[in-house]
Design a protein around this motif. Structure first.
Motif, mmCIF file in Angstrom:
data_model
loop_
_atom_site.group_PDB
_atom_site.id
_atom_site.type_symbol
_atom_site.label_atom_id
_atom_site.label_comp_id
_atom_site.label_asym_id
_atom_site.label_seq_id
_atom_site.Cartn_x
_atom_site.Cartn_y
_atom_site.Cartn_z
ATOM 1 N N ALA A 1 1.477 -3.076 6.274
ATOM 2 C CA ALA A 1 0.239 -2.893 5.530
ATOM 3 C C ALA A 1 0.350 -1.624 4.694
ATOM 4 O O ALA A 1 1.034 -0.679 5.067
ATOM 5 N N TYR A 2 -0.324 -1.623 3.549
ATOM 6 C CA TYR A 2 -0.338 -0.456 2.678
ATOM 7 C C TYR A 2 -1.782 -0.094 2.399
ATOM 8 O O TYR A 2 -2.589 -0.954 2.059
ATOM 9 N N SER A 3 -2.104 1.158 2.559
ATOM 10 C CA SER A 3 -3.455 1.619 2.282
ATOM 11 C C SER A 3 -3.372 2.766 1.296
ATOM 12 O O SER A 3 -2.678 3.760 1.530
ATOM 13 N N LYS A 4 -4.080 2.626 0.201
ATOM 14 C CA LYS A 4 -4.114 3.663 -0.820
ATOM 15 C C LYS A 4 -5.057 4.758 -0.320
ATOM 16 O O LYS A 4 -6.259 4.543 -0.197
ATOM 17 N N GLU B 1 -8.327 5.738 -1.919
ATOM 18 C CA GLU B 1 -9.432 4.795 -1.818
ATOM 19 C C GLU B 1 -9.879 4.586 -0.370
ATOM 20 O O GLU B 1 -10.649 3.693 -0.077
ATOM 21 N N THR B 2 -9.379 5.417 0.532
ATOM 22 C CA THR B 2 -9.683 5.279 1.948
ATOM 23 C C THR B 2 -10.488 6.484 2.410
ATOM 24 O O THR B 2 -10.097 7.626 2.176
#
Length: 97
Positions: free
Chosen positions: A71-74, A77-78
């Motif tokens: 999974a990739y989370s920016k 934007e988190t």
């Protein structure tokens, strides 16, 4: 190309250059140029593309996550909940005083 999962089994990986192309991060001509440079430059393709200005570090992180089936989370934007942040070095030093 494969990576190990948590149980020691192999997970299929996509070639990162294919991800760059399929995600529209670079054009085929840009990838070909970078591959040409790799003949005299031993850096990974992602770093060559970044140095040419064709790819961003964020693009590379996203492509690596896809390549590794992660999974990739920016982070921009988190929302980070204050209680879960890692303490800063200054905070740790102040706790030791």
């Amino acid at each position: 190309m494969h990576s190990l999962n948590s149980n020691g089994g192999r997970l299929p990986q996509r070639k990162i250059s294919g991800i760059f192309l399929s995600e529209g991060m670079v054009a085929q001509e840009q990838l070909d140029e970078a591959r040409g440079l790799q003949k005299t430059d031993d850096r990974p393709i992602g770093k060559v593309l970044i140095s040419l200005g064709y790819l961003t570090y964020e693009d590379l992180a996203l492509a690596l996550a896809k390549c590794l089936n992660m999974a990739y989370s920016k982070l921009t934007e988190t929302e980070v909940v204050p209680d879960t942040r890692t303490p800063t070095v200054d905070h740790l030093v102040s706790c030791l005083r």
